[in-house]
Write a protein that holds these residues in place. Sequence first.
Motif, short mmCIF file in Angstrom:
data_model
loop_
_atom_site.label_atom_id
_atom_site.label_comp_id
_atom_site.label_asym_id
_atom_site.label_seq_id
_atom_site.Cartn_x
_atom_site.Cartn_y
_atom_site.Cartn_z
N PRO A 191 4.32 150.27 17.28
CA PRO A 191 5.46 150.11 18.08
C PRO A 191 6.44 149.18 17.28
O PRO A 191 6.26 148.75 16.31
CB PRO A 191 5.03 149.18 19.27
N ARG A 192 7.62 149.56 17.70
CA ARG A 192 9.18 148.97 17.10
C ARG A 192 9.76 148.17 18.19
O ARG A 192 9.65 148.59 19.37
CB ARG A 192 9.64 150.04 16.40
N GLY A 193 10.78 147.64 17.90
CA GLY A 193 11.71 147.09 18.84
C GLY A 193 11.12 146.29 19.61
O GLY A 193 10.24 145.44 19.53
N GLN A 194 11.63 146.43 20.89
CA GLN A 194 11.31 145.71 22.19
C GLN A 194 9.87 145.80 22.56
O GLN A 194 9.14 144.99 23.12
CB GLN A 194 12.30 145.92 23.34
N LYS A 195 9.43 147.20 22.38
CA LYS A 195 7.96 147.35 22.65
C LYS A 195 6.97 146.41 21.58
O LYS A 195 6.13 145.75 22.12
CB LYS A 195 7.70 148.72 22.34
N LEU A 196 7.51 146.17 20.69
CA LEU A 196 6.54 145.40 19.58
C LEU A 196 6.76 144.06 19.99
O LEU A 196 5.86 143.10 20.04
CB LEU A 196 7.12 145.37 18.27
N VAL A 197 8.00 143.64 20.45
CA VAL A 197 8.25 142.14 20.79
C VAL A 197 7.35 141.98 22.09
O VAL A 197 6.72 140.93 22.30
CB VAL A 197 9.67 142.00 21.11
N LYS A 198 7.45 142.77 23.09
CA LYS A 198 6.54 142.72 24.29
C LYS A 198 5.14 142.58 24.00
O LYS A 198 4.35 141.79 24.40
CB LYS A 198 6.82 143.91 25.37
N LEU A 199 4.68 143.54 23.04
CA LEU A 199 3.39 143.57 22.60
C LEU A 199 2.75 142.22 21.95
O LEU A 199 1.88 141.64 22.25
CB LEU A 199 2.78 144.59 21.85
N SER A 213 3.01 136.16 17.12
CA SER A 213 4.48 136.67 16.81
C SER A 213 4.53 137.95 16.17
O SER A 213 3.46 138.86 15.83
CB SER A 213 5.09 135.67 15.85
N VAL A 214 5.75 138.53 16.30
CA VAL A 214 5.91 139.97 15.45
C VAL A 214 5.43 139.91 14.21
O VAL A 214 4.96 140.80 13.82
CB VAL A 214 7.40 140.42 15.67
N SER A 215 5.94 138.75 13.45
CA SER A 215 5.73 138.69 12.17
C SER A 215 3.96 138.73 11.73
O SER A 215 3.61 139.46 11.08
CB SER A 215 6.20 137.29 11.53
N TYR A 216 3.40 138.16 12.56
CA TYR A 216 1.76 138.24 12.30
C TYR A 216 1.35 139.55 12.50
O TYR A 216 0.65 140.17 11.86
CB TYR A 216 1.11 137.47 13.39
N PRO A 248 10.77 141.62 9.52
CA PRO A 248 11.89 142.06 8.99
C PRO A 248 12.76 142.78 9.82
O PRO A 248 12.13 143.36 10.99
CB PRO A 248 11.10 143.34 8.24
N PRO A 249 13.88 143.12 9.67
CA PRO A 249 14.89 143.43 10.88
C PRO A 249 14.52 145.06 11.12
O PRO A 249 14.66 145.19 12.26
CB PRO A 249 16.01 143.56 10.29
N GLU A 250 14.03 145.83 10.24
CA GLU A 250 13.75 147.16 10.51
C GLU A 250 12.67 147.34 11.75
O GLU A 250 12.66 148.20 12.47
CB GLU A 250 13.42 148.05 9.36
N VAL A 251 11.68 146.33 11.73
CA VAL A 251 10.53 146.51 12.79
C VAL A 251 11.09 145.93 14.18
O VAL A 251 10.45 146.38 15.20
CB VAL A 251 9.61 145.73 12.40
N MET A 289 4.60 148.02 3.59
CA MET A 289 5.74 147.59 3.38
C MET A 289 6.17 147.44 2.11
O MET A 289 7.31 148.00 1.56
CB MET A 289 6.04 146.04 3.96
N PRO A 290 5.44 147.36 0.85
CA PRO A 290 5.74 147.47 -0.20
C PRO A 290 6.11 148.89 -0.69
O PRO A 290 7.14 149.21 -1.59
CB PRO A 290 4.52 147.08 -1.17
N GLN A 291 5.42 149.85 -0.27
CA GLN A 291 5.69 151.23 -0.41
C GLN A 291 7.12 151.42 0.23
O GLN A 291 8.18 152.29 -0.40
CB GLN A 291 4.76 152.40 0.01
N LYS A 292 7.35 150.89 1.38
CA LYS A 292 8.53 151.01 2.21
C LYS A 292 9.81 150.74 1.34
O LYS A 292 10.90 151.28 1.08
CB LYS A 292 8.62 150.35 3.34
#
Length: 140
Positions: A48-56, A63-66, A77-80, A107-110
Motif C-alpha cells: 500500500p501507499r499514501g493514506q492506506k499505508l499511513v492508516k495501516l 511507523s510508515v518508515s518501519y 521516503p516521499p514517494e511512499v 529501494m536501491p533498485q528504484k
Amino acid sequence: MPDEAPPMAALIEGRLDRLGLSPEEASRQAGLPADFLERLAAGRVPPPRGQKLVKLAEVLATSVSYLVGLDPDTPPPPEVLEEEQGSLGLLAGDEEALLRAYRRLEMPQKAAVVLVVRSMAGPEPEPDAVPAKRVARRPA
C-alpha cells in the motif's frame, strides 16, 4: 507461480503477532479489503501507499518508515506517501505497466532506475523556457 512476498509482508506479520491481530481485522481497520494482507504476503498485490499505508501503520502501532524497511525514526521516503495515481485512472497503459514493475523493485533498485531515466530524459526545461503560443494575425 506467485510473485515473491515483499519485505513489508514479513514486517507486518511480526506486528500482527505482537499485537494479537488477525490479518483480516488489521486490513479492515486500515480500510483495506479483508484479504489484502494475505494477498500482499503471497506477492499478488503491491504494497500500500499514501493514506492506506499511513492508516495501516497506525493500526499496527508502528511507523510508515518501519513498514518500508527503514529505521522507525527516519522520515519515510516521499514517494511512499504519494497516492497511487494509476488507481485513479490517470496513467496510460504503458505508464501503468512501468509503474507496476517499478513497485516490485527494492529501494536501491528504484533509486538506480530513477537515475537512469533522468539521465536518458535529459535536463528538465526551465519554467520560463516554455515557448509562447503564436497568434496568427489577420491582414488589416
